[in-house]
Design an enzyme around this catalytic site. Structure first.
Site, short mmCIF file in Angstrom:
data_model
loop_
_atom_site.label_atom_id
_atom_site.label_comp_id
_atom_site.label_asym_id
_atom_site.label_seq_id
_atom_site.Cartn_x
_atom_site.Cartn_y
_atom_site.Cartn_z
N THR A 105 38.68 29.18 47.00
CA THR A 105 39.28 29.68 48.23
C THR A 105 38.20 30.36 49.07
O THR A 105 37.15 30.73 48.56
CB THR A 105 40.42 30.67 47.94
OG1 THR A 105 39.89 31.82 47.27
CG2 THR A 105 41.50 30.03 47.08
N LYS A 160 33.98 24.92 39.57
CA LYS A 160 34.96 25.88 40.05
C LYS A 160 36.15 25.06 40.54
O LYS A 160 36.18 24.60 41.68
CB LYS A 160 34.42 26.77 41.16
CG LYS A 160 35.41 27.85 41.57
CD LYS A 160 34.74 29.07 42.15
CE LYS A 160 35.74 30.21 42.33
NZ LYS A 160 35.11 31.45 42.79
N ASP A 178 35.16 39.29 43.14
CA ASP A 178 33.80 39.72 43.49
C ASP A 178 33.19 40.66 42.45
O ASP A 178 32.39 41.53 42.77
CB ASP A 178 33.79 40.41 44.86
CG ASP A 178 34.08 39.43 45.98
OD1 ASP A 178 33.77 38.23 45.83
OD2 ASP A 178 34.64 39.86 47.01
N VAL A 179 33.56 40.47 41.18
CA VAL A 179 33.02 41.33 40.13
C VAL A 179 31.68 40.81 39.61
O VAL A 179 30.94 41.55 38.98
CB VAL A 179 34.03 41.49 38.98
CG1 VAL A 179 34.08 40.23 38.11
CG2 VAL A 179 33.73 42.71 38.13
N GLY A 180 31.38 39.54 39.88
CA GLY A 180 30.10 39.00 39.43
C GLY A 180 30.17 37.70 38.65
O GLY A 180 29.20 37.31 38.00
#
Length: 230
Positions: free
Chosen positions: A41, A37, A13-15
């Site tokens: 998940t 992708k 979730d860093v971007g």
């Protein structure tokens, strides 16, 4: 000849997906890039492929389907075991090899040390796929440490790193963060883009992207000139 590249984050979730939305909105149509992708998940409801497509309003032809898709929001090695499915790194690498010479943005799942299986790490897959990498880091406090660790892990394994890009909320630290990482990490800063302050429609997002993403063309020019890889 195309140039597939791998988008690796300094963590979960860093971007990475935000960067992917920016890149696809700006360059997919003009340069024929597709989004992929391979491992998804936490695919309950809208996965990242659907999110990028919805955000950019691009046709389905610009998107490849995940090779492995799991409902469990966890590392691939854990999610696959929870759902009784086998994730085969050799099969995945074979699928990746088919896209090596195409214009494809490949978004990773989590950080570079996330396990694909009990004994196979993402970073090994990146190296064996022979894709150049753009590292995505946060604009915020802590990003110097996280980004330098990621860059060091990749370069020490002789992975070609094109550079790093910072995304996230506007921060008073972001310029110094970028300068410090570039000075100490041995990889160029390709740019900084802050999150929009409100939810945007696809047309608004495209306008935002044109004004705020890769304004110096560092990302796209580096991809189009692979001899500049670090």
């Amino acid at each position: 000849m195309g140039q597939a590249f791998y988008v690796a984050g300094t963590g979960t979730d860093v971007g990475k997906t935000f960067f992917s939305c920016l890149f696809m909105a700006k360059y997919a149509e003009s340069y024929g890039f597709r989004y992929w992708k391979p491992i998804q998940t936490g695919a309950v409801g809208t996965g990242d492929t659907e999110l990028v497509q919805k955000t950019t309003d691009l046709p389905e032809s610009y998107f490849l389907k995940p090779v492995y898709e799991f409902q469990t929001p966890a590392s691939p090695h854990y999610a696959s075991k929870q759902e009784g499915r086998i994730l085969d790194p050799k099969f995945l690498l074979n699928e990746l090899s088919k896209e090596r010479k195409s214009n494809t943005l490949v978004e990773g799942a989590g950080g570079v040390f996330v396990p694909w299986t009990d004994d196979y790490l993402t970073i090994r897959g990146i190296g064996e796929s022979n894709f150049p990498v753009v590292v995505i880091g946060s604009t915020e406090l802590g990003t110097i440490n996280h980004t330098l660790l990621t860059l060091d892990a990749l370069t020490s394994r002789f992975v070609a790193v094109l550079g790093f890009y910072l995304v996230g909320p506007e921060s008073s630290l972001q310029v110094d963060n970028a300068e410090t990482i570039q000075r100490l990490g041995g990889a160029p800063c390709l740019g900084i883009t802050n999150f929009p302050k409100q939810k945007l429609s696809p047309s608004e997002f495209i306008s935002f992207t044109n004004n705020h993403f890769d304004t110096d063309r560092n990302v796209i020019d580096t991809l189009l000139n692979p001899e500049d890889e670090v």
